[in-house]
Motif scaffolding. Structure first.
Motif, mmCIF file in Angstrom:
data_model
loop_
_atom_site.group_PDB
_atom_site.id
_atom_site.type_symbol
_atom_site.label_atom_id
_atom_site.label_comp_id
_atom_site.label_asym_id
_atom_site.label_seq_id
_atom_site.Cartn_x
_atom_site.Cartn_y
_atom_site.Cartn_z
ATOM 1 N N PRO A 160 0.084 11.048 11.304
ATOM 2 C CA PRO A 160 0.361 12.482 11.355
ATOM 3 C C PRO A 160 -0.717 13.286 10.628
ATOM 4 N N GLU A 161 -0.706 14.579 10.876
ATOM 5 C CA GLU A 161 -1.638 15.494 10.229
ATOM 6 C C GLU A 161 -1.462 15.395 8.710
ATOM 7 N N PRO A 187 0.588 11.937 5.603
ATOM 8 C CA PRO A 187 1.650 11.844 4.607
ATOM 9 C C PRO A 187 1.971 10.393 4.262
ATOM 10 N N ALA A 188 2.354 10.151 3.001
ATOM 11 C CA ALA A 188 2.787 8.816 2.576
ATOM 12 C C ALA A 188 3.695 8.999 1.366
ATOM 13 N N TYR A 189 4.570 8.020 1.146
ATOM 14 C CA TYR A 189 5.495 8.142 0.017
ATOM 15 C C TYR A 189 4.750 8.008 -1.291
ATOM 16 N N ALA A 190 4.710 9.115 -2.033
ATOM 17 C CA ALA A 190 3.892 9.183 -3.237
ATOM 18 C C ALA A 190 4.336 8.198 -4.307
ATOM 19 N N ASP A 191 5.613 7.868 -4.338
ATOM 20 C CA ASP A 191 6.106 7.031 -5.433
ATOM 21 C C ASP A 191 5.903 5.531 -5.187
ATOM 22 N N MET A 192 5.382 5.180 -3.998
ATOM 23 C CA MET A 192 5.222 3.755 -3.711
ATOM 24 C C MET A 192 3.787 3.305 -3.957
ATOM 25 N N PHE A 212 4.241 0.290 0.318
ATOM 26 C CA PHE A 212 4.335 1.236 1.430
ATOM 27 C C PHE A 212 4.044 0.531 2.763
ATOM 28 N N PHE A 227 6.848 -1.744 3.663
ATOM 29 C CA PHE A 227 7.987 -0.975 4.173
ATOM 30 C C PHE A 227 7.791 -0.638 5.656
ATOM 31 N N VAL A 228 6.591 -0.128 5.974
ATOM 32 C CA VAL A 228 6.321 0.246 7.362
ATOM 33 C C VAL A 228 6.349 -0.990 8.271
ATOM 34 N N GLU A 262 8.087 -3.597 7.897
ATOM 35 C CA GLU A 262 9.480 -3.984 8.106
ATOM 36 C C GLU A 262 10.156 -3.083 9.129
ATOM 37 N N LEU A 263 9.875 -1.787 9.038
ATOM 38 C CA LEU A 263 10.445 -0.863 10.028
ATOM 39 C C LEU A 263 9.910 -1.180 11.421
ATOM 40 N N CYS A 270 -2.609 5.725 5.088
ATOM 41 C CA CYS A 270 -1.764 6.182 6.189
ATOM 42 C C CYS A 270 -2.314 5.691 7.529
ATOM 43 N N GLN A 297 -1.246 2.178 7.980
ATOM 44 C CA GLN A 297 0.147 2.182 8.431
ATOM 45 C C GLN A 297 0.243 2.271 9.944
#
Lengths: 252, 330
Positions: free
Chosen positions: B89-90, B93-98, B103, B106-107, B109-110, B151, B154
């Motif tokens: 995405p523009e 974005p990524a989860y800042a706390d990971m 991260f 997580f991706v 696994e999804l 990202c 990902q």
């Protein structure tokens, strides 16, 4: 993988991530400490449980609807607002999962976190057991009620969290809604409005309140209707969340 | 990865439209992308690039039209479509706390990867995107370049046949830009890739085809060379001559039959530099040859003589400029 196991494993993946998020942030520890301090304060100082000479936790649970009023929206406020602010919602919702799986996964994580905080109040159970012979069945029942009550507030907070990218706005809206859910059935308030409106209306409004439904649990009565009441608030909150997110994506 | 029908294009965008209130952000966009193609998506800010990409990846539902990816319709089969797309995405974005590793884990696994397969996928993208040095670092402590590459990693973790990249080189330094471009080009041989950018040279270096979109509509669609040929300057000849007044050169050049006009670009003390415009129906190279012969005959000291292929930025400006001033920012 077949449908159901994919469904469950997707939810679990989200839940795991969210839980990781809670426990790596200092906010979570601040929350737990606050929660324990406040429950202690209300139970021992204001509830003066030790002076009453009763071996029960009635006054411990009495304050839970009020404690949760601030603390639960504080857990729930970031659930979707943060995703929106950081833009990660776009990442999450373009993964091969349904929006519903994301909503449920996030909710379960927040609920587990709340449950962990609630579990850490166990010293109070040990205390009354040390001092007297309380009915532990009643205590367990009240814990279940408290957990369901917190879950209901949490579902509302995740709903308000999806409405905005600002956590503070989300917090305020959900506190207002939760306050209504308390006050609608809080005896001092219902007694007051009884003077102005017919009893039937007072009863209808009061039936939306969490207070009478929580009362049963506090007294050790596990009533299916009360359980259904709390579960339906949760389902309603999560369903409303999915509608809000759908609208958000459609861009209205 | 499953086999896909080779006869049909991998991505089919069919008459796609999106309205936000009264504003038509995307207005009837149709195009196809095949495996082996890298499609550059150009347009001014607010032209509808990101909105189109968000519809292709299933983040927002279209108001009209649909997208078919790998034979699956985004409206009826969103999960199947999402499975075969990788999306950056523009603003990455990524989860800042990971941490970077958790991260990506997580991706993965999804994306349905488990166990050994997951481990392999994660370490593959860490290597591909040069993230080894920051794997255990928390994402909010990363520099923009690393965050961007995280990202990006990902998006390719499940080795998807389709990649949708929204400004993949935004915010990177020139070296990193080059790396990402090379990566895209290399992956483009086996995938269908759409990427948006503001940088026109990127289109020339990495794309097999480009689409220019303006106010929600496609205004140009072709290979970078085809687009360049739309330029007024395409086919003109640049001539640089020393020690002769520019006016005199113009005079002589104009006498050639294949020359329409000539204009001085600069003189400022140095060599006379001018641009020679061809008459219509002059074949490529003929003009340069004629000018060259003239120069020999006149014994000019030529420093430079070449045919301009046209410039994308000029084409871009000509097609999209007219009324972008009234563009509504979103």
């Amino acid at each position: 993988m077949n449908g159901l196991s994919t469904f469950i494993s997707n939810i679990w993946t989200i839940t795991k991530r969210e839980l990781g998020g809670y426990f790596t942030s200092p906010v979570a520890y601040v929350f737990i400490v606050m929660f324990l301090l406040l429950t202690g304060l209300f139970t021992f100082m204001i509830g003066s449980i030790l002076e009453r000479g009763e071996a029960s936790l009635f006054w411990f649970f009495y304050w839970h609807p009020w404690l949760y009023l601030i603390l639960v929206p504080a857990i729930g406020m970031g659930v979707w607002a943060e995703e929106r602010r950081l833009g990660t919602i776009e990442l999450l919702l373009t993964m091969p999962i349904t929006t519903w799986q994301a909503i449920v996964g996030k909710f379960i994580a927040a609920w587990i976190f709340l449950g962990a905080a609630l579990f850490l109040t166990f010293p109070v159970v040990l205390t009354v057991n040390y001092l007297g012979n309380p009915d532990n069945g009643v205590i367990l029942c009240a814990y279940i009620g408290s957990f369901l009550l917190g879950g209901s507030y949490l579902a509302i907070s995740t709903m308000t969290s999806a409405m905005t990218r600002n956590q503070v706005v989300s917090l305020i809206i959900s506190v207002v809604i939760c306050l209504f859910l308390i006050l609608a059935g809080f005896p001092p308030i219902t007694d007051l409005i009884q003077n102005y409106v017919p009893q039937i209306i007072v009863d209808i409004v009061a039936s939306f309140s969490v207070i009478p439904h929580f009362d049963g649990f506090k007294r050790g009565i596990l009533d299916l209707r009360d359980i259904i009441f709390f579960l339906s608030i949760i389902v309603f909150g999560l369903f409303a969340t999915s509608l809000i997110i759908r609208n958000l994506r459609a861009g209205h | 990865m499953a086999d896909f029908n080779a006869e049909k294009p991998m991505i089919q965008v069919k008459n796609l439209a999106k309205s936000f209130g009264p504003k038509r952000a995307v207005d009837g966009v149709s195009f196809n992308v095949e495996i082996g193609e890298v499609l550059g998506f150009l347009g001014p800010n607010g032209a509808g690039k990101s909105t189109t990409m968000r519809m292709i990846t299933g983040f927002i539902p279209p108001t009209e039209g649909t997208v078919v990816v790998g034979g699956f319709d985004i409206l009826n089969n969103p999960i199947q479509v999402k499975k075969i797309i990788g999306y950056l995405p523009e603003n990455a974005p990524a989860y800042a706390d990971m941490s970077v590793h958790s991260f990506l884990d997580f991706v993965a696994e999804l994306r349905g990867l488990r166990g050994e397969e997951k481990k392999k996928a994660v370490s593959r993208v860490i290597e591909m995107c040069f993230l080894e040095s920051v794997v255990n670092q928390s994402i909010d402590t990363l520099s923009k370049g690393f965050r961007h590459r995280t990202c990006f990693a990902q998006s390719i973790i499940h080795d998807p046949p389709v990649l949708v990249l929204d400004e993949p080189t935004d915010g990177l330094d020139p070296n990193q830009k080059h790396e990402v471009r090379t990566l895209i080009k290399r992956m483009g041989e086996k995938k269908a890739i759409i990427f948006s950018t503001h940088i026109l040279e990127e289109v020339e270096s990495a794309c097999t085809r480009a689409i220019i979109i303006d106010r929600g509509k496609i205004v140009a669609n072709g290979t970078p060379n085809e687009l360049k040929r739309m330029s007024e300057l395409a086919g003109t000849v640049i001539l640089k001559v020393r020690n002769i007044p520019a006016e005199e050169v113009v005079q002589k050049v104009k006498e050639l039959s294949c020359v329409k006009r000539a204009s001085i670009i600069s003189t400022d003390g140095g060599p006379a530099c001018l641009r020679v415009y061809p008459q219509q129906n002059i074949t490529n190279g003929e003009l340069a040859r004629a000018v060259g012969e003239l120069a020999i005959q006149q014994q000019w000291r030529v420093e430079e003589l070449h045919t301009d292929e046209g410039r994308l930025d000029e084409v871009f400006r000509n097609i999209t400029l007219p009324d972008t001033t009234q563009e509504v920012s979103r």
